[in-house]
Design a protein around this motif. Structure first.
Motif, mmCIF file in Angstrom:
data_model
loop_
_atom_site.group_PDB
_atom_site.id
_atom_site.type_symbol
_atom_site.label_atom_id
_atom_site.label_comp_id
_atom_site.label_asym_id
_atom_site.label_seq_id
_atom_site.Cartn_x
_atom_site.Cartn_y
_atom_site.Cartn_z
ATOM 1 N N LEU A 74 1.141 -0.760 -0.242
ATOM 2 C CA LEU A 74 0.219 0.037 0.134
ATOM 3 C C LEU A 74 0.620 1.058 -0.226
ATOM 4 O O LEU A 74 0.394 2.579 -0.193
ATOM 5 N N SER A 75 2.083 1.152 0.227
ATOM 6 C CA SER A 75 3.129 1.774 0.689
ATOM 7 C C SER A 75 2.779 2.910 -1.657
ATOM 8 O O SER A 75 3.628 3.836 -1.157
ATOM 9 N N SER A 76 2.989 2.167 -2.930
ATOM 10 C CA SER A 76 3.303 2.491 -3.413
ATOM 11 C C SER A 76 1.545 3.222 -3.847
ATOM 12 O O SER A 76 1.706 4.102 -5.071
ATOM 13 N N VAL A 77 0.067 2.812 -3.171
ATOM 14 C CA VAL A 77 -0.751 3.489 -3.322
ATOM 15 C C VAL A 77 -0.828 4.942 -2.811
ATOM 16 O O VAL A 77 -1.078 5.693 -3.377
ATOM 17 N N GLU A 78 -0.304 4.496 -1.719
ATOM 18 C CA GLU A 78 0.696 6.552 -1.412
ATOM 19 C C GLU A 78 1.507 7.526 -2.069
ATOM 20 O O GLU A 78 0.707 8.254 -1.915
ATOM 21 N N ARG A 79 2.281 6.770 -2.389
ATOM 22 C CA ARG A 79 2.699 7.165 -3.502
ATOM 23 C C ARG A 79 2.443 7.930 -4.596
ATOM 24 O O ARG A 79 2.391 9.715 -5.208
ATOM 25 N N VAL A 80 1.031 6.976 -5.277
ATOM 26 C CA VAL A 80 0.725 7.773 -6.348
ATOM 27 C C VAL A 80 -0.383 8.152 -6.375
ATOM 28 O O VAL A 80 -0.726 9.728 -6.744
ATOM 29 N N CYS A 81 -1.147 8.407 -5.062
ATOM 30 C CA CYS A 81 -1.600 9.456 -3.820
ATOM 31 C C CYS A 81 -0.966 11.125 -4.115
ATOM 32 O O CYS A 81 -1.644 11.911 -4.246
ATOM 33 N N TYR A 83 1.744 11.802 -5.799
ATOM 34 C CA TYR A 83 1.344 12.308 -6.601
ATOM 35 C C TYR A 83 0.409 12.680 -7.711
ATOM 36 O O TYR A 83 0.856 14.220 -8.465
ATOM 37 N N ALA A 84 -0.784 12.589 -7.497
ATOM 38 C CA ALA A 84 -2.263 12.905 -7.954
ATOM 39 C C ALA A 84 -2.249 14.229 -7.217
ATOM 40 O O ALA A 84 -3.041 14.881 -8.055
ATOM 41 N N PHE A 85 -1.793 13.817 -5.759
ATOM 42 C CA PHE A 85 -3.015 15.154 -5.166
ATOM 43 C C PHE A 85 -1.905 16.584 -4.341
ATOM 44 O O PHE A 85 -2.793 17.238 -3.988
ATOM 45 N N ASP A 86 -1.438 15.706 -4.371
ATOM 46 C CA ASP A 86 -0.256 16.840 -3.449
ATOM 47 C C ASP A 86 1.267 17.934 -4.267
ATOM 48 O O ASP A 86 1.581 18.760 -3.899
ATOM 49 N N ILE A 87 1.124 17.557 -5.349
ATOM 50 C CA ILE A 87 2.693 17.875 -5.961
ATOM 51 C C ILE A 87 1.936 19.406 -6.806
ATOM 52 O O ILE A 87 0.295 18.668 -7.271
ATOM 53 N N PRO A 88 2.111 20.100 -6.513
ATOM 54 C CA PRO A 88 1.806 21.694 -7.188
ATOM 55 C C PRO A 88 1.047 21.097 -8.816
ATOM 56 O O PRO A 88 2.076 20.912 -9.101
ATOM 57 N N GLN A 89 0.798 22.041 -9.308
ATOM 58 C CA GLN A 89 0.090 21.828 -11.230
ATOM 59 C C GLN A 89 1.514 22.864 -11.206
ATOM 60 O O GLN A 89 2.066 23.686 -10.619
ATOM 61 N N GLU A 90 1.645 22.038 -12.153
ATOM 62 C CA GLU A 90 2.754 23.388 -13.666
ATOM 63 C C GLU A 90 1.822 24.275 -13.816
ATOM 64 O O GLU A 90 0.550 24.300 -14.118
ATOM 65 N N ALA A 91 2.431 25.687 -14.827
ATOM 66 C CA ALA A 91 1.840 26.359 -15.517
ATOM 67 C C ALA A 91 1.506 25.430 -16.960
ATOM 68 O O ALA A 91 1.695 24.745 -17.308
ATOM 69 N N GLN A 92 0.354 26.339 -17.322
ATOM 70 C CA GLN A 92 0.059 26.595 -18.662
ATOM 71 C C GLN A 92 0.932 26.411 -19.392
ATOM 72 O O GLN A 92 1.472 27.114 -19.385
ATOM 73 N N TYR A 93 0.153 25.494 -20.626
ATOM 74 C CA TYR A 93 1.733 25.462 -21.892
ATOM 75 C C TYR A 93 1.584 26.580 -22.402
ATOM 76 O O TYR A 93 2.398 27.025 -22.828
ATOM 77 N N HIS A 94 -0.042 26.464 -22.977
ATOM 78 C CA HIS A 94 0.267 28.432 -23.402
ATOM 79 C C HIS A 94 0.334 29.698 -22.965
ATOM 80 O O HIS A 94 -0.826 29.424 -21.642
ATOM 81 N N SER A 95 0.929 30.061 -23.005
ATOM 82 C CA SER A 95 0.838 31.747 -22.212
ATOM 83 C C SER A 95 0.249 33.004 -22.415
ATOM 84 O O SER A 95 0.820 33.072 -24.022
#
Length: 154
Positions: A74-81, A83-95
């Motif tokens: 289940l540590s892999s599930v924690e890692r995926v969660c 990556y999915a929810f805690d990493i800040p969103q990147e900037a848009q591709y086109h600005s």
């Protein structure tokens, strides 16, 4: 991977030894209580209790091993969660910035670095210090470093 697997397997075996010792001590106490007739039970009931305590050792070891493996997996599930929810969103591709390059850029494919210093991450020492390089269009460039190699064709 083999080192961590060996460590996990060794810890499981050590834990199983301690569980068997605890169940063996419990079995010894129950045997002494049955033989000394502290509780008024028959010999058949005493044998049944002793066999259940002996089989309890195997069941407890199997359950704890399964729960330990479940926690590891289940540590892999924690890692995926994470990556999915805690990493800040990147900037848009086109600005919509004013400094946006023209649509036909780059038209020649050359790269020019002047006095560039780079590090792998903030807080680490510089790995490239004051590099100046002019890569002409069509040149093949190979870069070898600590984490591998890259081939660039401009």
């Amino acid at each position: 991977m083999n080192e961590s697997y060996f460590l996990t397997n060794s810890l499981q075996r050590l834990f199983a030894v301690f569980l068997h010792l605890c169940v063996g001590a419990t079995n010894l106490i129950i045997n002494i209580l049955c033989v000394s007739r502290v509780f008024p039970i028959s010999a058949a009931a005493s044998g049944l209790i002793i066999s259940y305590v002996a089989s309890c050792s195997i069941m407890v070891t199997t359950c704890t091993k399964a729960l330990g493996q479940l926690e590891q997996l289940l540590s892999s599930v924690e890692r995926v969660c994470e990556y999915a929810f805690d990493i800040p969103q990147e900037a848009q591709y086109h600005s919509d910035d004013v400094n946006r390059p023209p649509d036909n850029w780059p038209d020649k494919g050359g790269v020019n670095f002047t006095d560039v210093s780079l590090r792998y991450r903030e807080g680490l020492p510089l790995v490239l210090k004051g590099i100046s390089i002019d890569i002409k269009p069509g040149e093949k460039i190979g870069i070898c470093g600590r984490t591998g190699a890259e081939n660039w064709i401009t």
